[in-house]
Design an enzyme around this catalytic site. Structure first.
Site, PDB file in Angstrom:
ATOM      1  N   ASP A   1       0.735   1.452  -3.733  1.00 42.96           N
ATOM      2  CA  ASP A   1       1.571   0.259  -3.828  1.00 42.96           C
ATOM      3  C   ASP A   1       2.209   0.159  -5.214  1.00 42.96           C
ATOM      4  O   ASP A   1       1.527   0.244  -6.235  1.00 42.96           O
ATOM      5  CB  ASP A   1       0.648  -0.952  -3.584  1.00 42.96           C
ATOM      6  CG  ASP A   1       1.403  -2.248  -3.446  1.00 42.96           C
ATOM      7  OD1 ASP A   1       2.046  -2.442  -2.405  1.00 42.96           O
ATOM      8  OD2 ASP A   1       1.338  -3.070  -4.394  1.00 42.96           O
TER       9      ASP A   1
ATOM     10  N   GLU B   1       5.039   4.191  -2.997  1.00 40.52           N
ATOM     11  CA  GLU B   1       5.855   3.067  -2.533  1.00 40.52           C
ATOM     12  C   GLU B   1       6.576   2.468  -3.736  1.00 40.52           C
ATOM     13  O   GLU B   1       6.231   1.408  -4.237  1.00 40.52           O
ATOM     14  CB  GLU B   1       4.988   1.999  -1.853  1.00 40.52           C
ATOM     15  CG  GLU B   1       5.817   0.891  -1.206  1.00 40.52           C
ATOM     16  CD  GLU B   1       5.649  -0.476  -1.855  1.00 40.52           C
ATOM     17  OE1 GLU B   1       5.021  -0.545  -2.927  1.00 40.52           O
ATOM     18  OE2 GLU B   1       6.147  -1.458  -1.295  1.00 40.52           O
TER      19      GLU B   1
END
Lengths: 690, 690
Positions: free
Chosen positions: A384, A413
């Site tokens: 993330d 990401e």
């Protein structure tokens, strides 16, 4: 001092600063510019070493006159870090031999030349270990040097030019000017799933059946496990779960990102940590480690893999906040700094201070999170927001993890500016999110996918095309409805071997939180969203068919084999996924196609180049036509690259639509396509010869 | 560990393996991609160091959003080797300040923020040396941290956002994450003559008046000196002499390269060495060191320079052959190997064995040849066939010589494949011969000159366009006669600031040794060629005018400011030499234009960027149209890049032909040109505004 110049070696990224990426079984094409002064004949080889190898292996390089460059190849047959470099030297014997021939042709005296050859051969005999070779070389040297004239000059010349002698000299003559490129270049070799996989993202807590008359109850790993057989049937390879850890209570977000949560709000899984633990704990309502392990095992039995989210941030209730407050940013008033992007505040999240005084302990703890979940069978991590943590941290932690676990896949990401996204990929991320969701016009798609697949980015950046995410519901889907979902699925699944959807996509969920927001209304990030995944209007049929086609066609399992071709109606995008990835090298940002003769000679030579591991998949040419207009029927003439596929102008050929089973007979370059978005938004055509 | 990523720095050649080249007074534009995680504000600078500097100087880098890149510039004001690198760090104070503003705008509490600012200011005060700065910072820190509320929050905020404080913080706050590119990049800064010079090649032994009724006698340095005033008048800057050393007798070549010389044949000057000495001796018939020194002095008085040939090969009579036979290749029969390229033999030449056991002594001796002639006032060397000697030798010897004599210019006479020619330039040669003589069609000229001037080659390769040489008489000149000579002169003198001719060119000498040979009949390499340089049909007028125009127009003194423009009749070549070289960077092989706003802001700021040294020359825009057909009148419409020159579509402008003095009024893009090769093969047009 270097006798020979070796430069512009490929594959090489940023002068060796970063590794290039390959997949196990790949042929690595090596190229180099190699030269020295004068007219001597040179020889060169790539030397390479797989993980754990103590000795170098060798792959000869061959000179191509037109490109004035040397080429060779080797196969990377294991995952992990490989190293290679290039060596070159003067081939004194071949130089001597070719000059001897020229002098003979010109009728010149060659007595001294034979004596010179004898010296070279004698030198080789001294380094030959096998007695037979040594004896043969010694005798040949004597014959060539023969000063008493025992043997006719013709016999001596014949001996000098003998092919066996050439072979012996190649083997035993030790170069006196061997030059090696002063750096070793690294290749990260990943497993096949790093290049080819269909991803499905789901929140396990939502995997319950809808209860229209009662509030939903949180789903468990058992509920999530129950969905796996259907996901396997649909053809997914990876099931990705947002964080499964205990969720913070302080400043917990309510439904629709509300700052005033209600008692029973479940909170965002990305606010990690509470009294039940942090990144190595499981949210109790999801289940236990046993049930998680069972989930992983069920997936494995179904030939799927579980990917976990790795989000390096803590809720104020994370155990680290009390155990290691110094791992966070402490403000002058003694409080811990929460995340913010002024004027926005994210008080439910504390960022980590990666450069705190206790840095090594913090970094080790971050690494240990990976190792912990690897211990539970997880080998894929979706990371993330990596661009909000130090780049050097990622380089370190990925290196640490892959040293012992080279099969671990890291998926970045990062949605930020291109250079930072590229840097993360170069520093070690196995694959990356892309701008795909925002590229909806044919021109944007063509430009962007060409950039991803037809530039040096292919050496390090593997784009995983997610059609939606919990954070990104594009207005193309909002406005286009079901036909738009079908178009984008088709594009994602055929433009890249890596693609994914986030659950709800199959149901064409497209209600935004607000007009022109990319957030979903009633976002699953903040609340439970049980669904009937087989509800009317679902596009599971498309998904199942596309995933099956992807598994059946190797062309859809390769990344750099994408080329776009003309469509006279620009609304229809037309592209080819060729049967094989073209042998290409990137020398800096310059593309260098490997000369055909070189490819052929290497493919026809010895078992040096093992063929691609045999699979049940077909290795045909695929053409895809997609109507990007979700509202109107469009028709066009597409321009088929028949010559690249070795089809003659007047030769009819069949294109077999793998989506519908229909077959069309086409001829020549220009062919007709008509696509009705309400019915069939595109063709996936296997080219069959008549 | 690097906190900040710094990459794609320019100028940089082969990741710093080779220096880039600049001319004294040049602005060096530095660029870099710089980023780190998150949203902090970064700062960056180039640090640089001239020859002999012990301290770094600093040039700030500025961020450009569109290209996502940082830029700055500094001026190289001395010749020699410069070094630079790039540093970047987090600008914590500016980050804090901008977040403070955003929070104020959003009406948020900022008490803790002020306390954080006070911490930063206090840290800066500790590293401030000036008591005034320290006192100011300390007081400001107190005001910001003020907990007792002595001062209104408005006054404290005002103080926090004060511009003087920002200046003080910029000066005194020491970055805690300063990151420096891990390598220093080198810039070779040469004197102006390395970029702009008109060369004239002549054999001093031929500089006598023709004696039609008697055999010629060898010319001397005194004869050669007598020609210098006229060469100065014609506007030449450099007079280049083929080797002036004693000429070997063994296997001496006769007239027209005959292997059977006559008694009085003078031999090739490139067969160096006899009983009178070798590379540090003078052929006795040419004169003495005194007369050579006088020749050099005369040239200097006429503001010209003498360039000598440097040919590393020996005749069999060279003193080294007896003094150091081990510096050559010894054959098995004890003889020394002569030069050959089988089946061709060059028995009058012994190549040196650069890798002999006594290597260092040989290399030192080769270096000492340069130093010897430098001692006689020679600072320019035309190096014969450098591609037949080890590349690493050149890198070494040029470095050795330029360490103490950075003003020495090395001119590579390599005609070989592009990569080797480029490698010699990268390794240190100041300028290089080119393929210009073989590029005669407009397409070839356009492609080749674009390659030389509009690719990364500009960073290291300075092409000196010789229109002919003693070895190269192109068939374009053979077939085209006088008009062809005028065309090629015009092209050479305007396409590159470096050009040259070999004597005889002004007389349009074009009789080849054999049909389709590039050798001259009765080549001056093997015999005396006294000439009447003012004979009928000479093109001295063209030469004098072009050289004068070159001196008057700075556009013709720059290298990378060449662009080609459309001509509707392709026989006429049309190009622009812009008033200024465009500010361009090469990132690998990718061109990166420096954003205009950056250029303007740097040019308008402080005296950091000194203006180009003032000269008497005009700095206008030059357009050149050349009829490449030496036989026929050609006419065309040329497309003038008026927008690049800030001329409006409907604005008339004058083009002033500097060759004839004529002025034409043009308007818009398309304008008419007619060129008669018998009369005027081209225009050199200065653009004047009406």
């Amino acid at each position: 001092m270097d006798h020979v110049v070796i430069e512009c070696v490929s594959p090489e990224l940023d002068a060796g600063r970063h590794p290039v990426k390959r997949i196990v079984g790949d042929t690595v094409w090596v190229g180099a510019d190699i030269f020295k002064e004068g007219h001597d004949v040179l020889a060169a080889q790539a030397i390479y070493r797989g993980p754990g190898d103590t000795d170098w292996s060798f792959a000869p390089l061959t000179y191509d006159f037109d490109s004035d460059r040397w080429y060779g190849a080797f196969t990377v047959d294991r995952i992990g870090r490989w190293r290679f470099t290039v060596e070159a030297w003067t081939d004194r014997f071949v130089t001597w031999r070719s000059e001897l021939k020229k002098k003979l042709d010109a009728g010149q005296q060659i007595h001294t030349e034979l004596a010179e050859g004898a010296e070279l051969i004698r030198a080789a005999s001294r380094s030959a270990r096998s007695p037979a070779a040594r004896a043969s070389l010694t005798m040949t040297a004597k014959i060539l040097a023969d000063r008493r004239g025992d043997m006719s000059i013709e016999r001596r010349i014949e001996r000098a030019l003998d092919d066996d002698l050439l072979g012996l000299m190649r083997e035993h003559y030790r170069a006196d000017d061997l030059t090696r490129l002063p750096r070793e270049l690294v290749i990260t070799v990943d497993r096949e799933r790093a290049r080819f996989a269909s991803w499905y993202e789901m929140f396990p807590r939502s995997q319950t059946a809808p209860t229209p008359d009662a509030p939903p109850h949180p789903g468990t790993f058992a509920d999530a496990s129950a969905r796996l057989p259907r996901l396997a049937e649909l053809g997914f390879d990876v099931v990705y779960l947002p964080p499964i850890h205990p969720i913070g209570r302080t400043f917990r977000k309510g439904k629709n990102n509300s700052l005033r949560p209600e008692e029973d709000d479940v909170g965002s899984p990305w606010a990690i940590g509470n009294e039940h633990g942090g990144h190595t704990a499981i949210e109790p309502s999801l289940g236990t480690f046993e049930s998680f392990d069972a989930f992983v095992a069920t997936a494995r039995d179904l030939r799927m893999e579980v990917a976990l989210d790795y989000a390096l941030q803590c809720s104020p209730d994370h155990p680290w906040v009390t155990e290691h407050p110094d791992w966070f940013f402490i403000r002058p008033d003694g409080s811990i700094k929460y995340a913010e992007n002024p004027p926005k505040k994210y008080q439910d999240i504390y960022p980590l201070n990666f450069w705190c005084d206790d840095r090594q302990a913090l970094w080790d703890a971050c690494r240990d999170i990976f190792l912990f979940w690897i211990g539970h069978g997880v080998k894929i991590f979706r990371v993330d927001n990596p661009h909000t943590k130090p780049l050097v941290f990622w380089e370190w932690v990925i290196g640490e993890v892959q040293r012992d676990h080279p099969d671990v896949i890291f998926f970045a990401e990062a949605f930020t500016r291109p250079k930072r996204m590229n840097a993360l990929a170069k520093l070690g991320f196995t694959m990356s999110y892309t701008y795909f969701t925002w590229k909806n016009s044919p021109t944007e798609l063509r430009d962007y996918l060409s950039e991803l697949t037809q530039t040096p980015m292919v050496e390090y950046y593997r784009g995983n095309l997610f059609a939606n995410t919990p954070d990104i519901l594009h207005e193309y889907l909002v406005n286009g409805g079901r036909p738009a979902f079908r178009v984008r699925l088709l594009l994602a699944a055929t433009l890249s071997p890596l693609y994914g959807i986030y659950s709800g996509y199959e149901l064409c969920e497209n209600v935004p939180a607000r007009p022109s927001s990319e957030e979903y209304l009633d976002s699953e990030k903040y609340q439970l969203r049980p669904r009937n995944y087989e509800a009317e209007g679902n596009i599971n049929g498309d998904i199942e068919r596309l995933n099956a086609i992807r598994r059946a066609q190797t062309a859809l399992q390769r990344y750099a084999n994408l080329t776009f071709h003309s469509s006279e109606n620009p609304t229809i995008l037309f592209y080819r996924k060729s049967a094989n990835e073209p042998p290409v090298q990137w020398v800096g940002s310059r593309r260098q196609d490997i000369p055909e003769a070189i490819v052929e000679s290497l493919e026809s030579s010895e078992p040096r180049l093992p063929t691609v591991p045999s699979t049940a998949a077909s290795t045909g040419e695929i053409l895809v036509a997609v109507n990007t207009d979700p509202r109107h029927v469009q028709e066009t003439m597409v321009h088929v690259p028949i010559h690249e596929m070795e089809i003659d102008d007047d030769e009819p050929y069949t294109v077999h639509d793998l989506l519908t089973g229909a077959r069309y007979t086409w001829r020549g370059v220009r062919n007709y396509v008509r696509l009705d978005p309400a019915d069939q938004p595109g063709h996936v055509l296997l080219v069959e010869r008549v």
